[in-house]
Write a protein that holds these residues in place. Structure first.
Motif, PDB file in Angstrom:
ATOM      1  N   LYS A  52       0.809  -1.222   0.000  1.00  0.00           N
ATOM      2  CA  LYS A  52       0.000   0.000   0.000  1.00  0.00           C
ATOM      3  C   LYS A  52       0.846   1.278   0.000  1.00  0.00           C
ATOM      4  N   ASP A  53       1.953   1.255   0.743  1.00  0.00           N
ATOM      5  CA  ASP A  53       2.746   2.485   0.840  1.00  0.00           C
ATOM      6  C   ASP A  53       3.885   2.528  -0.172  1.00  0.00           C
ATOM      7  N   ASP A  54       3.937   1.543  -1.067  1.00  0.00           N
ATOM      8  CA  ASP A  54       5.003   1.547  -2.088  1.00  0.00           C
ATOM      9  C   ASP A  54       4.810   2.725  -3.035  1.00  0.00           C
ATOM     10  N   GLU A  55       5.940   3.111  -3.639  1.00  0.00           N
ATOM     11  CA  GLU A  55       5.872   4.236  -4.576  1.00  0.00           C
ATOM     12  C   GLU A  55       5.057   3.847  -5.804  1.00  0.00           C
ATOM     13  N   GLY A  56       4.260   4.776  -6.287  1.00  0.00           N
ATOM     14  CA  GLY A  56       3.503   4.537  -7.512  1.00  0.00           C
ATOM     15  C   GLY A  56       2.223   3.751  -7.315  1.00  0.00           C
ATOM     16  N   VAL A  57       1.950   3.338  -6.063  1.00  0.00           N
ATOM     17  CA  VAL A  57       0.714   2.587  -5.815  1.00  0.00           C
ATOM     18  C   VAL A  57      -0.425   3.572  -5.539  1.00  0.00           C
ATOM     19  N   THR A  58      -1.542   3.350  -6.202  1.00  0.00           N
ATOM     20  CA  THR A  58      -2.680   4.266  -6.095  1.00  0.00           C
ATOM     21  C   THR A  58      -3.564   3.897  -4.913  1.00  0.00           C
ATOM     22  N   THR A  59      -3.871   4.890  -4.080  1.00  0.00           N
ATOM     23  CA  THR A  59      -4.867   4.700  -3.030  1.00  0.00           C
ATOM     24  C   THR A  59      -5.977   5.723  -3.239  1.00  0.00           C
TER      25      THR A  59
END
Ligand code: CUA
Length: 356
Positions: A123-130
């Protein structure tokens, strides 16, 4: 004879209803045609449960039929009492152990899937959309906090990527359900936020529904998830970020409509990025799949909706008769100009349609 006819009639009615209701499905609103990660996991679990149930059903029915025929009362046996057997250890062990094994076969993949679906490790990885999802009576707000985008009713996601949803409600409990690509998750009022993930395997417009009884118009709380190619998704984000809420309307009527909108509607609605207001954010309104989540997009439907929302969605928060029909027509002209992005439901790749 009558009884037989009656039974036949019930059977016929039941069969006809089954056929009729099986046609009730809307495209991409079926947990039985999984097109995403979550729905695929759940579909596999359904198959395992059905297989186990069939297995038990067939064996029990076979034994039942055998006993029924083999040990039926024969002529001259009216007072015959068969030999009574109790406490056969071997049998009791068998019918205790077999269900335990069957339950284990069912439990292991279920627990695995439960943890899998709750996995938030990226979830907190770069480029991951929330995306923030807020349930409201009777519409959905979608916010993209990292991209400063706000919208409602149509949720855009990139295909083939796992995106996370942070979910809450502004009023009562709702439930977010997109059966073709994921399971369902409740949205709670207060600070009790839930998280779920979405991953669509194919580009497409997926139908969603609220599945928690939340008031008079619960059954009208529809929304869509639109999975577009990663390139289209980037383009859509850029378009949405470049929306100028103050841009001049193009026709004279639409300009009047814009003034009316700013005076009468902006208290609740917003265009451009903005926190979830009392009413849906209307950015890119002209590109929506539906009006108010349920009506076909047309000027006539939009005017009707603005003038008399209570008739269309009972219990909703939009005040009736806020503007005259003539004013509503101008507001509609303005709103139908809000075509902020070329990326829309029509951008999804043509998928080979299955025959229904
Ligand atoms: Cu919201 Cu039912």
């Amino acid at each position: 004879m009558r009884g037989w006819m009656g039974k036949f009639r019930s059977l016929f009615l039941f069969g006809a209803l089954t056929l009729l209701l099986s046609g009730c499905g809307v495209d991409n609103l079926s947990a039985l045609k999984p097109k995403g990660y979550g729905s695929e996991l759940l579909f596999d679990l359904m198959l395992i449960s059905i297989a186990i149930m069939l297995f038990v059903f067939v064996i029990v029915m076979a034994i039942y039929t055998f006993v029924l025929i083999r040990y039926r009362q024969k002529k001259g046996q009216e007072d015959f009492i068969p030999k009574q057997t109790e406490g056969v250890k071997a049998l009791e062990i068998i019918w205790t152990v077999i269900p335990i094994i069957l339950l284990l076969v069912l439990a292991v993949p279920t627990v695995q899937a439960t943890f899998d679906l709750a996995d938030e490790s990226t979830k907190d990885d770069e480029g991951v959309t929330t995306i923030e999802v807020t349930g409201n009576q009777f519409w959905w707000h979608f916010g993209y906090p990292n991209d400063e985008i706000s919208t409602s009713q149509d949720l855009y996601i990139p295909v083939g990527e796992k995106v996370y949803l942070d979910m809450k409600s502004s009023d009562v409990i709702h439930s977010f359900w997109v059966p073709s690509i994921a399971g369902k998750m409740d949205t709670n009022p207060g600070d009790n936020n839930n998280t779920m993930s979405l991953e669509a395997y194919e580009e497409g417009v997926y139908w969603g529904q609220c599945t928690e009884l939340c008031g008079e118009s619960h059954s009208l709380m529809d929304f869509r998830v639109i999975a577009v190619s990663p390139e289209d998704y980037e383009q859509w984000k850029e378009d949405m970020q470049n929306v100028d809420p103050e841009a001049e309307a193009q026709t004279a009527d639409a300009q009047e409509g814009q003034d009316l909108f700013e005076n009468s509607c902006m208290g609740c609605h917003a265009i451009g990025d903005g926190a979830a207001g009392q009413g849906p954010n209307l950015t890119n309104f002209a590109n929506r799949t539906k009006i108010a989540g349920i009506l076909e997009p047309s000027k006539e439907n939009l005017v009707n909706w603005i003038v008399n929302p209570e008739e269309i969605k009972p219990g909703n928060q939009m005040p009736a008769n806020l503007v005259s029909e003539e004013e509503a027509s101008k507001i509609a002209d303005y709103l139908l100009e809000l075509d902020h992005s070329d990326i829309g439901p029509e951008s999804v790749d043509e998928q080979p349609q299955e025959e229904d």
